[in-house]
Design a protein around this motif. Structure first.
Motif, PDB file in Angstrom:
ATOM      1  N   TRP A  65       0.858  -1.190   0.000  1.00 42.42           N
ATOM      2  CA  TRP A  65       0.000   0.000   0.000  1.00 42.42           C
ATOM      3  C   TRP A  65       0.889   1.233   0.000  1.00 42.42           C
ATOM      4  CZ3 TRP A  65      -2.184   2.035   5.202  1.00 42.42           C
ATOM      5  CH2 TRP A  65      -2.882   3.234   4.999  1.00 42.42           C
ATOM      6  N   VAL A  66       0.675   2.102  -0.979  1.00 43.75           N
ATOM      7  CA  VAL A  66       1.504   3.298  -1.134  1.00 43.75           C
ATOM      8  C   VAL A  66       0.610   4.532  -1.260  1.00 43.75           C
ATOM      9  CG1 VAL A  66       3.121   4.533  -2.647  1.00 43.75           C
ATOM     10  CG2 VAL A  66       3.425   2.082  -2.217  1.00 43.75           C
ATOM     11  N   HIS A  67       0.964   5.558  -0.525  1.00 45.79           N
ATOM     12  CA  HIS A  67       0.381   6.898  -0.726  1.00 45.79           C
ATOM     13  C   HIS A  67       1.568   7.838  -0.907  1.00 45.79           C
ATOM     14  CE1 HIS A  67      -1.696  10.656  -0.256  1.00 45.79           C
ATOM     15  NE2 HIS A  67      -2.853  10.075  -0.031  1.00 45.79           N
ATOM     16  N   LEU A  68       1.657   8.469  -2.066  1.00 52.01           N
ATOM     17  CA  LEU A  68       2.839   9.271  -2.373  1.00 52.01           C
ATOM     18  C   LEU A  68       2.932  10.544  -1.548  1.00 52.01           C
ATOM     19  CD1 LEU A  68       2.979   8.954  -6.272  1.00 52.01           C
ATOM     20  CD2 LEU A  68       4.331   7.712  -4.572  1.00 52.01           C
ATOM     21  N   GLY A  69       1.797  11.055  -1.043  1.00 51.91           N
ATOM     22  CA  GLY A  69       1.855  12.304  -0.296  1.00 51.91           C
ATOM     23  C   GLY A  69       2.289  13.456  -1.195  1.00 51.91           C
ATOM     24  N   LEU A  70       2.956  14.432  -0.592  1.00 51.47           N
ATOM     25  CA  LEU A  70       3.323  15.636  -1.330  1.00 51.47           C
ATOM     26  C   LEU A  70       4.558  15.470  -2.210  1.00 51.47           C
ATOM     27  CD1 LEU A  70       2.712  18.374   1.387  1.00 51.47           C
ATOM     28  CD2 LEU A  70       1.447  18.104  -0.744  1.00 51.47           C
ATOM     29  N   ILE A  71       5.498  14.637  -1.776  1.00 51.67           N
ATOM     30  CA  ILE A  71       6.783  14.592  -2.484  1.00 51.67           C
ATOM     31  C   ILE A  71       7.137  13.224  -3.044  1.00 51.67           C
ATOM     32  CG2 ILE A  71       7.694  16.502  -1.092  1.00 51.67           C
ATOM     33  CD1 ILE A  71       9.317  14.392   0.478  1.00 51.67           C
ATOM     34  N   GLY A  72       6.301  12.234  -2.843  1.00 51.78           N
ATOM     35  CA  GLY A  72       6.643  10.887  -3.267  1.00 51.78           C
ATOM     36  C   GLY A  72       6.668  10.716  -4.779  1.00 51.78           C
ATOM     37  N   THR A  73       7.525   9.803  -5.237  1.00 47.10           N
ATOM     38  CA  THR A  73       7.594   9.428  -6.655  1.00 47.10           C
ATOM     39  C   THR A  73       7.807   7.924  -6.756  1.00 47.10           C
ATOM     40  OG1 THR A  73      10.006   9.753  -6.796  1.00 47.10           O
ATOM     41  CG2 THR A  73       8.595  11.644  -7.330  1.00 47.10           C
ATOM     42  N   PHE A  74       7.352   7.335  -7.860  1.00 48.26           N
ATOM     43  CA  PHE A  74       7.560   5.903  -8.105  1.00 48.26           C
ATOM     44  C   PHE A  74       7.937   5.793  -9.582  1.00 48.26           C
ATOM     45  CE2 PHE A  74       5.690   1.758  -6.183  1.00 48.26           C
ATOM     46  CZ  PHE A  74       6.851   1.081  -6.478  1.00 48.26           C
ATOM     47  N   ARG A 105      10.381   6.686  -3.911  1.00 47.28           N
ATOM     48  CA  ARG A 105      11.067   7.666  -3.060  1.00 47.28           C
ATOM     49  C   ARG A 105      10.053   8.579  -2.369  1.00 47.28           C
ATOM     50  NH1 ARG A 105      13.965   7.489  -7.867  1.00 47.28           N
ATOM     51  NH2 ARG A 105      16.179   6.926  -7.709  1.00 47.28           N
ATOM     52  N   GLY A 106      10.317   8.881  -1.113  1.00 44.17           N
ATOM     53  CA  GLY A 106       9.587   9.915  -0.382  1.00 44.17           C
ATOM     54  C   GLY A 106       8.108   9.724  -0.183  1.00 44.17           C
ATOM     55  N   PRO A 107       7.584   8.484  -0.072  1.00 44.49           N
ATOM     56  CA  PRO A 107       6.132   8.337   0.092  1.00 44.49           C
ATOM     57  C   PRO A 107       5.681   8.716   1.496  1.00 44.49           C
ATOM     58  CG  PRO A 107       7.184   6.210   0.383  1.00 44.49           C
ATOM     59  CD  PRO A 107       8.283   7.169  -0.023  1.00 44.49           C
ATOM     60  N   MET A 108       4.418   9.084   1.601  1.00 44.94           N
ATOM     61  CA  MET A 108       3.820   9.308   2.912  1.00 44.94           C
ATOM     62  C   MET A 108       3.500   7.970   3.580  1.00 44.94           C
ATOM     63  SD  MET A 108       0.528  11.684   3.879  1.00 44.94           S
ATOM     64  CE  MET A 108      -0.714  10.621   3.098  1.00 44.94           C
ATOM     65  N   VAL A 109       3.094   6.987   2.761  1.00 47.78           N
ATOM     66  CA  VAL A 109       2.774   5.647   3.257  1.00 47.78           C
ATOM     67  C   VAL A 109       3.445   4.618   2.366  1.00 47.78           C
ATOM     68  CG1 VAL A 109       0.960   3.950   3.675  1.00 47.78           C
ATOM     69  CG2 VAL A 109       0.534   6.356   4.194  1.00 47.78           C
ATOM     70  N   CYS A 110       4.091   3.646   2.975  1.00 52.89           N
ATOM     71  CA  CYS A 110       4.640   2.480   2.273  1.00 52.89           C
ATOM     72  C   CYS A 110       4.574   1.327   3.261  1.00 52.89           C
ATOM     73  CB  CYS A 110       6.070   2.736   1.814  1.00 52.89           C
ATOM     74  SG  CYS A 110       6.882   1.309   1.042  1.00 52.89           S
ATOM     75  N   ASP A 111       3.630   0.417   3.052  1.00 50.75           N
ATOM     76  CA  ASP A 111       3.376  -0.604   4.063  1.00 50.75           C
ATOM     77  C   ASP A 111       2.879  -1.879   3.408  1.00 50.75           C
ATOM     78  OD1 ASP A 111       3.209  -1.706   6.567  1.00 50.75           O
ATOM     79  OD2 ASP A 111       1.443  -0.573   7.208  1.00 50.75           O
ATOM     80  N   VAL A 112       3.161  -2.999   4.027  1.00 48.90           N
ATOM     81  CA  VAL A 112       2.615  -4.285   3.609  1.00 48.90           C
ATOM     82  C   VAL A 112       1.365  -4.540   4.439  1.00 48.90           C
ATOM     83  CG1 VAL A 112       2.996  -6.760   3.393  1.00 48.90           C
ATOM     84  CG2 VAL A 112       4.878  -5.170   2.981  1.00 48.90           C
TER      85      VAL A 112
END
Length: 278
Positions: A65-74, A105-112
């Protein structure tokens, strides 16, 4: 913050690159090492998005589960063309196969998370205009939340539990396109204006997926839509806007100065003369 069309395109590209593969998953930065170990070597069953949330399903009922937030990139790189891809910056999570590398890079959320957790996240989100045929994307669900609230419609459109995937640019532009007063309380908004907003989002967000840009100005919308319908290549080198980031400039319709104010933590842009409906 990336809006829903960006996550939709990212999920599509991740799915194309990794579905059916069993990537090596690592955390060069180290912060996601335990989670990466749970995923590494497991088959990717698919990637999808809902609003601003991204999900990658792995075999064994494991989901990223990923939420990029303000600065995240994939970012996804094709090794066949790029060669070896070095680790640059703070890479939270890396997928790697013989053909592709994807760096988060820089996600707000990165979780299994478990399938149950994914379900709970989806259940609390509002309808997604990019998935209008999804059972969870009934616009009446959003309308029920809007009509119960005294908050201004410009604030409600940013609430992901009301509407999934819409951010600051789309709310400013669509409210202008429909001439709706952004400060109209939800419980005083006429239903026909909400349905018009929903139809606008359903029309405009796919153009964002196709062009990787937020397209809202009539001439550009018309040209891109016609190209997509004809099956032609869709390109847009420069994006225009009616009000977004045009504070103090003349309204393109009436000549009044475009105004700005922080609403729901972001700079809303609107024309006080044109936007009186609702």
């Amino acid at each position: 913050m990336p809006e829903g069309h960006t996550l939709y395109a990212l999920a599509r590209d991740l799915d194309a690159a990794f579905r059916g593969t069993s990537p090596v998953v690592t955390s060069p930065q180290g912060k996601f090492a335990a989670g990466a170990a749970l995923l590494s070597g497991h088959e990717v069953l698919g990637a999808t998005s809902r609003g601003k949330h991204l999900f990658v399903e792995f075999a064994g009922e494991r989901w990223l589960w990923v939420h990029l937030g303000l600065i995240g990139t994939f970012r996804i790189d094709n090794i066949a063309y790029a060669g070896e891809v070095p680790v640059v910056g703070q890479v939270r999570c890396r997928f790697a196969t013989e053909e592709h590398v994807a760096d988060l890079r820089g996600p707000m959320v990165c979780d299994v998370v478990t399938p149950e957790k994914v379900g709970s996240i989806l259940d609390r989100l509002g309808p997604d205009p990019l998935r209008p045929n999804d059972v969870r994307s009934d616009p009446d669900l959003a309308w029920k939340r809007i009509q119960r609230s005294s908050k201004p419609i410009a604030e409600l459109l940013m609430d992901q539990e009301v509407l999934a995937g819409v951010g600051n640019v789309y709310r400013s532009e669509v409210l202008f396109r429909l001439r709706v007063n952004p400060f109209r309380p939800g419980n005083k908004l006429q239903r026909k204006y909400w349905r018009a907003m929903w139809d606008e989002f359903v029309t405009l967000l796919p153009l964002g997926v196709a062009t990787s840009k937020i397209v809202t100005v009539h001439d550009q919308v018309e040209a891109i839509a016609e190209a997509m319908e004809a099956g032609d290549d869709v390109t847009l080198t420069e994006r225009d806007s009616y009000v977004y980031r045009r504070a103090g400039e003349a309204c393109l319709v009436c000549g009044s100065r475009i105004r700005t104010q922080i609403v729901a933590g972001r700079n809303l842009f609107w024309c006080g003369n044109c936007q009186r409906r609702g």
